[in-house]
Design a protein around this motif. Structure first.
Motif, PDB file in Angstrom:
ATOM      1  N   LEU A 126       0.814  -1.212   0.000  1.00 34.14           N
ATOM      2  CA  LEU A 126       0.000   0.000   0.000  1.00 34.14           C
ATOM      3  C   LEU A 126       0.850   1.266   0.000  1.00 34.14           C
ATOM      4  CD1 LEU A 126      -2.894  -0.924   2.473  1.00 34.14           C
ATOM      5  CD2 LEU A 126      -2.891  -0.999  -0.028  1.00 34.14           C
ATOM      6  N   GLY A 127       1.978   1.228   0.732  1.00 33.89           N
ATOM      7  CA  GLY A 127       2.834   2.417   0.784  1.00 33.89           C
ATOM      8  C   GLY A 127       3.308   2.821  -0.594  1.00 33.89           C
ATOM      9  N   ARG A 128       3.810   1.843  -1.361  1.00 39.28           N
ATOM     10  CA  ARG A 128       4.298   2.149  -2.713  1.00 39.28           C
ATOM     11  C   ARG A 128       3.154   2.497  -3.656  1.00 39.28           C
ATOM     12  NH1 ARG A 128       7.189  -3.222  -3.839  1.00 39.28           N
ATOM     13  NH2 ARG A 128       5.750  -3.857  -2.194  1.00 39.28           N
ATOM     14  N   ALA A 129       2.020   1.805  -3.490  1.00 39.93           N
ATOM     15  CA  ALA A 129       0.876   2.075  -4.364  1.00 39.93           C
ATOM     16  C   ALA A 129       0.359   3.494  -4.146  1.00 39.93           C
ATOM     17  CB  ALA A 129      -0.235   1.062  -4.108  1.00 39.93           C
ATOM     18  N   GLN A 130       0.222   3.903  -2.880  1.00 37.87           N
ATOM     19  CA  GLN A 130      -0.221   5.268  -2.597  1.00 37.87           C
ATOM     20  C   GLN A 130       0.787   6.288  -3.121  1.00 37.87           C
ATOM     21  OE1 GLN A 130      -3.042   6.161  -1.522  1.00 37.87           O
ATOM     22  NE2 GLN A 130      -3.911   4.682  -0.111  1.00 37.87           N
ATOM     23  N   ALA A 131       2.074   5.998  -2.954  1.00 38.11           N
ATOM     24  CA  ALA A 131       3.103   6.938  -3.402  1.00 38.11           C
ATOM     25  C   ALA A 131       3.060   7.138  -4.911  1.00 38.11           C
ATOM     26  CB  ALA A 131       4.484   6.448  -2.973  1.00 38.11           C
ATOM     27  N   SER A 132       2.620   6.116  -5.655  1.00 39.28           N
ATOM     28  CA  SER A 132       2.602   6.222  -7.109  1.00 39.28           C
ATOM     29  C   SER A 132       1.655   7.313  -7.586  1.00 39.28           C
ATOM     30  CB  SER A 132       2.224   4.872  -7.742  1.00 39.28           C
ATOM     31  OG  SER A 132       0.870   4.554  -7.476  1.00 39.28           O
ATOM     32  N   TRP A 133       0.516   7.486  -6.906  1.00 40.31           N
ATOM     33  CA  TRP A 133      -0.386   8.563  -7.330  1.00 40.31           C
ATOM     34  C   TRP A 133      -0.148   9.855  -6.567  1.00 40.31           C
ATOM     35  CZ3 TRP A 133      -3.986  10.593  -3.870  1.00 40.31           C
ATOM     36  CH2 TRP A 133      -4.371   9.801  -2.777  1.00 40.31           C
TER      37      TRP A 133
END
Length: 429
Positions: free
Chosen positions: A138-145
């Motif tokens: 989730l950390g990386r996924a949120q950071a992507s947007w």
């Protein structure tokens, strides 16, 4: 190369541009409001001009925050894809109306409608992330947007200054409308689907990873079966986001004016430090996305960021050097970018794919505080003859409140991490 990783292309990329251009729409007003021709054309002059400027962001964020609650329920019923497309059409039309506005009242109404149209951004992103990514990325996924959330204004500040200088303030709004019409809307139509099960190009192996559950982690976390509204930590995150929105919008909306009127910068210097401030926010997002997945201590990280915000704002008040003061304001804004990222990550953690839209709607509602901060700062400036000291003191107090809130969740977070088996902390892709 993308085998087993297509969720990053079909979801992360559209959401990146969704926020890249959406944030320029939101905060572009902070650049445009420094243009004397814009202020004169819409009647923002006189002793109450700062309150009028602040009111533009106030009505926008009120509509934005309230509509998050509405969009949250709609998304859980209709899905993120249709909701995103509908919202994009609304705010594209609003950008056109803003460019055609010939009175303060007409422009004010356009900001209300824009707030309603963009209110679906956080719920849409939260729903997509919750449905398309494994819980432990989730950390990386949120950071992507969230990268788009801050990179957009960083580049947009320079572009908007150039467009306004070479053309007209109206051209800035028409340009923003074209970005949505020719880039964002086609991406959501042709690339996204509500769930990975509906997408024809997602393999069974990637789908299995996305839907993978970790029974050991569930055993170590007694709150998984709770509704997110029953978890007190969700409400700590919610309150923290109230404070974060108050700080972030207060700083970001008034930063260009602060640099020009309080610190004597020319427009070129203003745009440079404003862009740098958004890059600071981007840097904090990327670092927090990495550290949150590694340390699994997002609440502790949020506490540290609120502390740093108070320190940077205090330095900005007392330091005589205008460049250092401007950079400290930018660093304070950057810290709140990190808090925003951690809050959205925690929101997804405490909810489920079925309730993510409603949870994100409640989190998005906190943006309403950004309107109050921008308006109050304008009002305080009018009272103090244009001085920013009182406004910044108010922001320092807010940062201390945010720190106090997150302290209550640090101990529980440490206990859960200790109880989670080591095997549950490993990420396997």
């Amino acid at each position: 190369m993308l085998n087993g990783q297509k969720r990053w292309l079909y979801i992360a990329v559209p959401i990146f541009f969704f926020w890249f251009f959406g944030q320029i729409d939101k905060v572009g007003i902070s650049i445009i409001q420094t243009d004397p021709e814009f202020l004169n054309a819409l009647g923002m002059t006189g002793d109450d001009k700062n309150a009028k400027i602040g009111l533009l962001s106030f009505v926008f964020t009120i509509a934005y925050g309230v509509s998050n609650l509405f969009w949250g329920f709609i998304i859980d019923k209709l899905g993120a894809r249709k909701t995103a497309i509908a919202g994009l059409f609304v705010w594209t039309l609003t950008m056109i109306v803003s460019g055609l506005a010939n009175s303060y009242e007409m422009f004010l109404v356009s900001r209300v409608i824009l707030g309603f149209g963009e209110g679906m951004m956080i719920p849409v992103s939260g729903k997509f992330i919750s449905s398309w990514f494994n819980k432990r990325e989730l950390g990386r996924a949120q950071a992507s947007w969230l990268t788009g959330n801050y990179l957009g204004p960083a580049i947009g500040a320079i572009v908007l200054v150039l467009v306004i200088s070479s053309l007209h303030w109206q051209a800035a709004f028409f340009m923003l409308a074209s970005f949505n019409l020719f880039i964002n809307i086609p991406m959501f139509i042709f690339m996204t689907r509500n769930t990975p099960e509906e997408h024809p190009r997602i393999s069974k192996e990637e789908l299995a990873f996305i839907r993978q559950s970790d029974d050991e982690e569930k055993e170590g976390n007694s709150s998984v079966n709770k509704s997110f509204t029953q978890d007190y930590r969700f409400w700590i995150v919610w309150f923290g986001m109230l404070v974060c929105s108050f700080l972030f919008f207060g700083i970001s909306i008034w930063l260009p004016t602060y640099l020009i009127e309080a610190k004597g910068f020319e427009k070129e210097g203003m745009s440079s430090i404003t862009s740098l401030s958004w890059l600071f926010a981007l840097g904090f997002v990327l670092v927090c996305g990495f550290l949150a997945d590694k340390t699994r201590r997002p609440s502790l990280m949020a506490s540290i960021l609120f502390s740093m915000t108070a320190v940077f704002l205090t330095v900005a008040v007392f330091i005589p050097n205008p460049i250092i003061a401007g950079i400290c304001m930018g660093l304070a804004m950057g810290c709140q970018g990190g808090v925003f990222h951690l809050s959205n990550m925690l929101m997804v953690k405490y909810s489920t794919p079925e309730t993510a839209g409603r949870a994100a709607g409640l989190i998005g509602f906190t943006n309403i505080m950004g309107g109050f901060s921008s308006y109050i700062m304008g009002w305080l400036r009018d009272l103090s003859g244009g001085d920013f000291s009182t406004s910044i003191a108010m922001l320092i107090f807010a940062a201390i409140l945010g720190l106090g809130a997150y302290i209550f969740s640090i101990k529980k977070e440490a206990a859960e991490l200790h109880l989670t088996p080591l095997s549950a902390q490993k990420i396997q892709v």
